[in-house]
Design an enzyme around this catalytic site. Structure first.
Site, PDB file in Angstrom:
ATOM      1  N   GLY A   1       4.701  -9.548   4.126  1.00 45.65           N
ATOM      2  CA  GLY A   1       5.686  -9.478   5.341  1.00 45.65           C
ATOM      3  C   GLY A   1       5.192 -10.434   5.733  1.00 45.65           C
TER       4      GLY A   1
ATOM      5  N   LYS B   1       4.868  -9.814   9.612  1.00 47.51           N
ATOM      6  CA  LYS B   1       4.977  -8.586  10.563  1.00 47.51           C
ATOM      7  C   LYS B   1       3.327  -8.600  10.181  1.00 47.51           C
ATOM      8  CE  LYS B   1       4.685  -4.725  11.827  1.00 47.51           C
ATOM      9  NZ  LYS B   1       3.844  -3.260  11.087  1.00 47.51           N
TER      10      LYS B   1
ATOM     11  N   GLN C   1     -10.539  -2.444   2.603  1.00 48.08           N
ATOM     12  CA  GLN C   1      -9.852  -2.548   4.582  1.00 48.08           C
ATOM     13  C   GLN C   1      -9.937  -1.942   5.487  1.00 48.08           C
ATOM     14  OE1 GLN C   1      -5.975  -4.127   1.884  1.00 48.08           O
ATOM     15  NE2 GLN C   1      -4.791  -4.081   3.766  1.00 48.08           N
TER      16      GLN C   1
ATOM     17  N   MET D   1       1.120  -0.702   0.192  1.00 51.62           N
ATOM     18  CA  MET D   1       0.199  -0.074   0.082  1.00 51.62           C
ATOM     19  C   MET D   1       0.665   1.377  -0.480  1.00 51.62           C
ATOM     20  SD  MET D   1      -3.317  -0.892   2.085  1.00 51.62           S
ATOM     21  CE  MET D   1      -2.869  -0.810   3.447  1.00 51.62           C
TER      22      MET D   1
ATOM     23  N   GLU E   1      12.556  -0.436   4.129  1.00 49.84           N
ATOM     24  CA  GLU E   1      13.466  -1.356   4.600  1.00 49.84           C
ATOM     25  C   GLU E   1      12.529  -2.718   4.039  1.00 49.84           C
ATOM     26  OE1 GLU E   1      13.987   1.042   5.962  1.00 49.84           O
ATOM     27  OE2 GLU E   1      16.686   1.577   5.477  1.00 49.84           O
TER      28      GLU E   1
ATOM     29  N   TYR F   1       4.626   3.916   0.722  1.00 52.53           N
ATOM     30  CA  TYR F   1       5.241   4.592   1.391  1.00 52.53           C
ATOM     31  C   TYR F   1       5.676   3.898   2.036  1.00 52.53           C
ATOM     32  CZ  TYR F   1       5.517   8.806   4.039  1.00 52.53           C
ATOM     33  OH  TYR F   1       5.894   9.965   4.363  1.00 52.53           O
ATOM     34  N   LEU F   2       6.756   2.721   1.089  1.00 54.57           N
ATOM     35  CA  LEU F   2       7.580   1.850   1.494  1.00 54.57           C
ATOM     36  C   LEU F   2       9.240   2.267   2.414  1.00 54.57           C
ATOM     37  CD1 LEU F   2       7.877   0.949  -2.507  1.00 54.57           C
ATOM     38  CD2 LEU F   2       6.115   0.597  -0.568  1.00 54.57           C
TER      39      LEU F   2
ATOM     40  N   HIS G   1       9.712  -3.526   3.126  1.00 54.41           N
ATOM     41  CA  HIS G   1       8.728  -4.037   1.986  1.00 54.41           C
ATOM     42  C   HIS G   1      10.197  -4.038   0.922  1.00 54.41           C
ATOM     43  CE1 HIS G   1       6.359  -0.840   3.649  1.00 54.41           C
ATOM     44  NE2 HIS G   1       5.122  -1.898   3.029  1.00 54.41           N
TER      45      HIS G   1
END
Ligand code: PAF
Length: 295
Positions: A141, A143, A55, A24, A29, A26-27, A31
């Site tokens: 990810g 996370k 979402q 989405m 490290e 606003y990258l 990403h």
């Protein structure tokens, strides 16, 4: 790198194995590390950049979601991305989508319980990306632990011909998990937020030392977070296969947390195994230079 806005253009001129990294924007490290994993596995690396309204249960969260498409494109190109699919809302949702992908059992807990409809929105947009872009593999990810399980199960349950791969959580040198939302933290809020990773690391240490009780592990995280006066939404040990709550770590699982530091909602986790091993993510050697930097 080709930047395209339609599914059709994204499917053109691809060769060999294609990997997709959905984002989405606003990258950071984290990403870019997923793009590198994709690069190792594929001939054509594609990233998507789409802030998916479906979402977001809270419209103000959608409005406030950070965006910087030009910088994202430059970072992706530098990381070795071949195609950036950056559609407008009209390409993704030409009309109100009447078809939704839903995994009720997986979406009822943790993130799903606190963000009603969130995982229906995630599963639906990822299913559309898989159908429209037709990647051979996709990298997410870990996370976003529950999201990773939701997407993996969706692909398996619906026999989607996409291999879903998980990349490790990247952390600042002091432990804070990288997140596009870190940019909202004041210095004091950022210091308090460290209670999350400290608590998770304490739980991972305890597992390595032999602890298997979910209540004890959750207690360790809650204790650290309450010391920092964080506003905790949940701290739960979940089954890595289906996100159901575990009372004992007797199968692979993850200990997941959501808490607010100030008004910024953060999530983080560690993946834990009954043999005592833990995946804590990887720490950067120096403060991140992209969004959410520690300095
Ligand atoms: O993790 C994210 O950034 C999003 O949930 C995803 C997978 C790109 C779907 O919109």
């Amino acid at each position: 790198m080709r930047v395209v806005g339609t599914f059709g253009a994204a499917r053109e001129r691809r060769g060999g194995i294609t990997a997709l990294v959905p984002t989405m924007g606003y990258l950071h490290e984290g990403h870019l590390s997923l793009v590198r994993i994709a690069r190792e596995r594929a001939d054509t690396v594609m990233a998507s950049l789409f802030v998916n309204p479906l979402q977001f249960d809270d419209p103000s969260d959608l409005d406030r979601y950070p965006r910087d498409a030009a910088r994202d494109a430059a970072l992706l190109e530098e990381a070795g991305c071949d195609v950036l699919f950056a559609p407008q809302v009209e390409e993704m949702y030409p009309s109100e989508p009447l078809t939704r992908v839903t995994l009720p059992a997986l979406a009822a807990t943790m993130e799903g319980a606190h963000r009603p409809g969130h995982f229906d929105g995630v599963a639906t947009v990822v299913a559309k990306l898989f159908a429209g872009l037709q990647p051979d593999l996709a990298v997410f990810g870990r996370k976003d632990a529950q999201q990773f399980v939701v997407v993996s199960r969706m692909a398996a349950d619906l026999s989607m011909p996409v291999e879903v791969i998980g990349g490790p959580t990247l952390r600042e040198a002091d432990g804070l998990a990288l997140s596009s939302r870190n940019v909202f933290l004041s210095d004091a809020e950022r210091r308090a937020a460290l209670g999350i990773s400290r608590g998770l690391m304490a739980a991972a240490d305890a597992v390595e030392a032999g602890e298997r009780s979910a209540a004890a592990l959750e207690g360790l995280v809650l204790e650290e977070m309450s010391r920092q006066a964080l506003d905790v939404e949940y701290a739960e040990l979940a089954d890595a296969a289906d996100t159901s709550r575990l009372t004992v770590l007797d199968r692979p699982g993850f200990l997941a947390v959501a808490a607010r530091s100030g008004s910024t909602r953060l999530i983080d986790n560690v993946w834990l195994r009954p043999d005592g091993s833990a995946d804590r993510g990887a720490r950067l050697g120096a403060p991140s230079v992209l969004y959410g930097g520690g300095g």
